[in-house]
Design a protein around this motif. Structure first.
Motif, short mmCIF file in Angstrom:
data_model
loop_
_atom_site.label_atom_id
_atom_site.label_comp_id
_atom_site.label_asym_id
_atom_site.label_seq_id
_atom_site.Cartn_x
_atom_site.Cartn_y
_atom_site.Cartn_z
N THR A 39 0.86 -1.18 0.00
CA THR A 39 0.00 0.00 0.00
C THR A 39 0.90 1.23 0.00
OG1 THR A 39 -0.10 -0.03 2.41
CG2 THR A 39 -1.88 -1.14 1.25
N PHE A 42 2.95 2.97 3.46
CA PHE A 42 3.09 1.99 4.52
C PHE A 42 3.66 0.66 4.05
CE2 PHE A 42 -0.55 4.64 5.88
CZ PHE A 42 0.08 5.26 6.94
N GLY A 46 0.67 -1.63 6.51
CA GLY A 46 -0.57 -0.87 6.75
C GLY A 46 -1.45 -1.52 7.79
N SER A 47 -1.60 -2.84 7.72
CA SER A 47 -2.44 -3.54 8.70
C SER A 47 -1.79 -3.56 10.08
CB SER A 47 -2.73 -4.96 8.23
OG SER A 47 -1.53 -5.67 8.03
N ILE A 49 0.04 -0.96 11.25
CA ILE A 49 -0.19 0.41 11.75
C ILE A 49 -1.62 0.56 12.27
CG2 ILE A 49 -0.24 2.85 11.08
CD1 ILE A 49 2.57 1.62 11.22
N THR A 50 -2.57 -0.03 11.54
CA THR A 50 -3.98 0.07 11.96
C THR A 50 -4.34 -0.98 13.01
OG1 THR A 50 -4.66 -1.35 10.13
CG2 THR A 50 -4.72 1.05 9.77
N LYS A 51 -3.35 -1.75 13.46
CA LYS A 51 -3.50 -2.76 14.51
C LYS A 51 -4.49 -3.87 14.16
CE LYS A 51 -2.01 0.28 18.13
NZ LYS A 51 -2.21 0.81 19.44
N ARG A 52 -4.59 -4.18 12.87
CA ARG A 52 -5.41 -5.31 12.45
C ARG A 52 -4.60 -6.60 12.45
NH1 ARG A 52 -7.00 -4.28 7.00
NH2 ARG A 52 -5.63 -2.50 7.00
#
Length: 185
Positions: A39, A42, A46-47, A49-52
């Protein structure tokens, strides 16, 4: 007129960021290395950073990308990283061609954790070469066989000490227990 120049300046900045990001994220595609498409900015984090997902899940997803691949790639933000999957390739890089790969990526700052920063995989340049040359004679076949024999004896004594403990005792003095494991006759 002023709004137009600000808008054009912002557009130019975003365009520059976009092309810089696109260029950084095209390395694996150019070289035909399997990777999960990143992405913008990131990369594959990315996932994270978004804590997924956790760091381990992000890396595991890249690792499991193709079962027959000898290596895969992923992007830590804009930084491309190669993840080796093949033990023979890893051995070739880490042992046979180690002189060609003297620098490792640092995980900790020496000021923050001087003990961990002094580990072989944390060192770079001449410091790494000196440590490796000092340690290499320690790991000859005969010395490893001798160490294995000693560790097997220690493990046997440790197992004997554990088997003599009463079942009702749940609390164990670890220092004494581990001293029995590490004791050499």
């Amino acid at each position: 007129m002023e709004y137009l120049s600000i808008t054009l300046a912002l557009f130019a900045v975003f365009l520059a960021i976009y092309y810089y990001n696109k260029r950084k994220h095209s390395l694996f595609k150019e070289h035909g290395i399997l990777h999960i498409p990143p992405t913008p900015i990131f990369g594959n984090f990315g996932s994270l950073i978004t804590k997924r997902e956790t760091m381990q899940e992000v890396i595991q997803k890249s690792y499991d990308l193709h079962p027959d691949a000898k290596y895969v790639g992923f992007y830590e933000f804009l930084q491309p990283i190669i993840l080796l999957r093949d033990p023979d390739l890893f051995k070739s890089i880490a042992v046979k061609n180690s002189e060609s790969f003297p620098d490792h990526r640092k995980f900790v700052d020496e000021r923050t954790d001087p003990l961990f920063a002094g580990m072989l995989f944390q060192l770079t340049g001449d410091q790494w070469k000196e440590q490796r040359n000092m340690l290499s004679p320690t790991f000859t076949s005969s010395k490893i066989k001798n160490m294995f024999r000693q560790m097997s004896d220690c493990a046997q004594r440790f197992t004997t000490a554990l088997s003599k403990l009463p079942e009702k005792e749940r609390e164990v003095e670890m220092r004494n227990l581990l001293a029995r494991f590490c004791h050499f006759d």
